[in-house]
Design an enzyme around this catalytic site. Sequence first.
Site, PDB file in Angstrom:
ATOM      1  N   LYS A  38       0.827  -1.229   0.000  1.00 54.60           N
ATOM      2  CA  LYS A  38       0.000   0.000   0.000  1.00 54.60           C
ATOM      3  C   LYS A  38       0.851   1.264   0.000  1.00 54.60           C
ATOM      4  O   LYS A  38       0.628   2.157  -0.790  1.00 54.60           O
ATOM      5  CB  LYS A  38      -0.872   0.069   1.268  1.00 54.60           C
ATOM      6  CG  LYS A  38      -2.000  -0.899   1.340  1.00 54.60           C
ATOM      7  CD  LYS A  38      -2.905  -0.600   2.530  1.00 54.60           C
ATOM      8  CE  LYS A  38      -2.220  -0.718   3.882  1.00 54.60           C
ATOM      9  NZ  LYS A  38      -1.852  -2.079   4.264  1.00 54.60           N
ATOM     10  N   ARG A  60      -9.754   1.468   8.924  1.00 53.99           N
ATOM     11  CA  ARG A  60      -9.407   0.067   9.139  1.00 53.99           C
ATOM     12  C   ARG A  60     -10.472  -0.668   9.942  1.00 53.99           C
ATOM     13  O   ARG A  60     -10.341  -1.861  10.172  1.00 53.99           O
ATOM     14  CB  ARG A  60      -8.099  -0.008   9.923  1.00 53.99           C
ATOM     15  CG  ARG A  60      -6.872  -0.395   9.083  1.00 53.99           C
ATOM     16  CD  ARG A  60      -5.676  -0.280   9.998  1.00 53.99           C
ATOM     17  NE  ARG A  60      -4.532  -1.029   9.635  1.00 53.99           N
ATOM     18  CZ  ARG A  60      -3.476  -0.545   8.991  1.00 53.99           C
ATOM     19  NH1 ARG A  60      -3.474   0.675   8.536  1.00 53.99           N
ATOM     20  NH2 ARG A  60      -2.414  -1.306   8.784  1.00 53.99           N
ATOM     21  N   ARG A 120      10.811  -6.790   3.579  1.00 55.70           N
ATOM     22  CA  ARG A 120      10.743  -5.353   3.847  1.00 55.70           C
ATOM     23  C   ARG A 120      11.442  -5.009   5.163  1.00 55.70           C
ATOM     24  O   ARG A 120      12.091  -3.973   5.272  1.00 55.70           O
ATOM     25  CB  ARG A 120       9.273  -4.924   3.909  1.00 55.70           C
ATOM     26  CG  ARG A 120       9.107  -3.442   4.175  1.00 55.70           C
ATOM     27  CD  ARG A 120       7.676  -3.016   4.063  1.00 55.70           C
ATOM     28  NE  ARG A 120       6.919  -3.346   5.247  1.00 55.70           N
ATOM     29  CZ  ARG A 120       5.601  -3.190   5.359  1.00 55.70           C
ATOM     30  NH1 ARG A 120       4.912  -2.753   4.327  1.00 55.70           N
ATOM     31  NH2 ARG A 120       4.984  -3.491   6.477  1.00 55.70           N
ATOM     32  N   ARG A 126      11.406  -1.838  10.203  1.00 57.76           N
ATOM     33  CA  ARG A 126      10.243  -1.457  11.014  1.00 57.76           C
ATOM     34  C   ARG A 126      10.089  -2.375  12.209  1.00 57.76           C
ATOM     35  O   ARG A 126      10.186  -3.595  12.081  1.00 57.76           O
ATOM     36  CB  ARG A 126       8.980  -1.528  10.153  1.00 57.76           C
ATOM     37  CG  ARG A 126       8.586  -0.194   9.593  1.00 57.76           C
ATOM     38  CD  ARG A 126       7.422  -0.303   8.681  1.00 57.76           C
ATOM     39  NE  ARG A 126       6.221  -0.823   9.326  1.00 57.76           N
ATOM     40  CZ  ARG A 126       5.034  -0.810   8.762  1.00 57.76           C
ATOM     41  NH1 ARG A 126       4.899  -0.306   7.556  1.00 57.76           N
ATOM     42  NH2 ARG A 126       3.998  -1.302   9.387  1.00 57.76           N
ATOM     43  N   ARG A 155      -1.062  -8.896  12.634  1.00 57.91           N
ATOM     44  CA  ARG A 155      -1.586  -7.842  11.747  1.00 57.91           C
ATOM     45  C   ARG A 155      -2.440  -8.425  10.626  1.00 57.91           C
ATOM     46  O   ARG A 155      -3.448  -7.834  10.243  1.00 57.91           O
ATOM     47  CB  ARG A 155      -0.417  -7.019  11.191  1.00 57.91           C
ATOM     48  CG  ARG A 155       0.165  -6.112  12.275  1.00 57.91           C
ATOM     49  CD  ARG A 155       1.557  -5.651  11.948  1.00 57.91           C
ATOM     50  NE  ARG A 155       1.621  -4.835  10.764  1.00 57.91           N
ATOM     51  CZ  ARG A 155       2.735  -4.637  10.066  1.00 57.91           C
ATOM     52  NH1 ARG A 155       3.865  -5.190  10.442  1.00 57.91           N
ATOM     53  NH2 ARG A 155       2.718  -3.881   9.012  1.00 57.91           N
TER      54      ARG A 155
HETATM   55  P1  AMP Z   1       0.630   0.481   8.386  1.00 55.73           P
HETATM   56  O1  AMP Z   1       1.840   1.325   8.164  1.00 55.73           O
HETATM   57  O2  AMP Z   1      -0.573   0.955   7.618  1.00 55.73           O
HETATM   58  O3  AMP Z   1       0.906  -0.985   8.158  1.00 55.73           O
HETATM   59  O4  AMP Z   1       0.242   0.635   9.928  1.00 55.73           O
HETATM   60  C1  AMP Z   1       1.130   0.236  10.949  1.00 55.73           C
HETATM   61  C2  AMP Z   1       0.388   0.103  12.261  1.00 55.73           C
HETATM   62  O5  AMP Z   1      -0.160   1.372  12.645  1.00 55.73           O
HETATM   63  C3  AMP Z   1      -0.794  -0.849  12.257  1.00 55.73           C
HETATM   64  O6  AMP Z   1      -0.409  -2.209  12.453  1.00 55.73           O
HETATM   65  C4  AMP Z   1      -1.601  -0.314  13.438  1.00 55.73           C
HETATM   66  O7  AMP Z   1      -1.014  -0.695  14.666  1.00 55.73           O
HETATM   67  C5  AMP Z   1      -1.416   1.188  13.280  1.00 55.73           C
HETATM   68  N1  AMP Z   1      -2.455   1.772  12.407  1.00 55.73           N
HETATM   69  C6  AMP Z   1      -2.280   2.292  11.166  1.00 55.73           C
HETATM   70  N2  AMP Z   1      -3.430   2.741  10.661  1.00 55.73           N
HETATM   71  C7  AMP Z   1      -4.373   2.502  11.600  1.00 55.73           C
HETATM   72  C8  AMP Z   1      -5.773   2.718  11.660  1.00 55.73           C
HETATM   73  N3  AMP Z   1      -6.446   3.259  10.628  1.00 55.73           N
HETATM   74  N4  AMP Z   1      -6.414   2.351  12.797  1.00 55.73           N
HETATM   75  C9  AMP Z   1      -5.766   1.818  13.836  1.00 55.73           C
HETATM   76  N5  AMP Z   1      -4.454   1.551  13.848  1.00 55.73           N
HETATM   77  C10 AMP Z   1      -3.751   1.894  12.730  1.00 55.73           C
END
Ligand code: AMP
Length: 194
Positions: free
Chosen positions: A13, A90, A129, A135, A146
């Site tokens: 994404k 989400r 990654r 990360r 996740r």
């Molecule tokens: P991402 O970079 O989109 O994979 O997000 C990394 C982490 O941030 C996720 O595993 C969640 O812990 C948190 N996170 C990101 N976006 C959201 C969201 N819309 N709602 C809740 N937690 C989020």
Amino acid sequence: MNLLIMGPPGAGKGTQAGGIAEHYKVPAISTGQLFRDNIALGTALGRTIEGLIAAGNLVPDEVTNAMVFDRLAKPDVRKHRGFLLDGYPRTLEQAAALDAELQRLRMRLDGVIALTADPASLVSRMLKRAEIEGRADDNEETIRTRIEVYGAETAPLLTLYGERGLLIDVDADGTVDEVAQRIRSALSERLDRR
Ligand code: AMP
């Protein structure tokens, strides 16, 4: 253009969001990145959410919604007349809150890009990654959490946006360029039909 990009963890994404945002000249807003920035800066928000993110759990809806709405109020969203939200909403609650906020702002969604990927490929993509980006939440146990959270909390949104005729499914298996090309043609096809 007001767009969302969704997909399971590891589908790419963030990478694709950058390219789409550049192409359509709208700001890409990644909630995950905003959270990571807060953690890196050691803000009060960052300290509150650090543990949740490290464990692969979602940040509470109220916290996430407030951060996104704050970001949508920034001048660049108005100036470029649009946004690409990456990783938000989400949960169904977040989707409902976004609907209400967009209505308040007199904006509407134009499309929801849904990246689809072979589930078997996700874990290995993310471990790869992890080597590149380092990360904290890209370890095998967190990755599995996740993916589970995605299935339970986020996947239902695909039905919601599908029912509204907004969903644009794109196969995310392939090179970054191949997937970017697929997204571009799917989007232009959709816009031409409007
Ligand atoms: P991402 O970079 O989109 O994979 O997000 C990394 C982490 O941030 C996720 O595993 C969640 O812990 C948190 N996170 C990101 N976006 C959201 C969201 N819309 N709602 C809740 N937690 C989020």
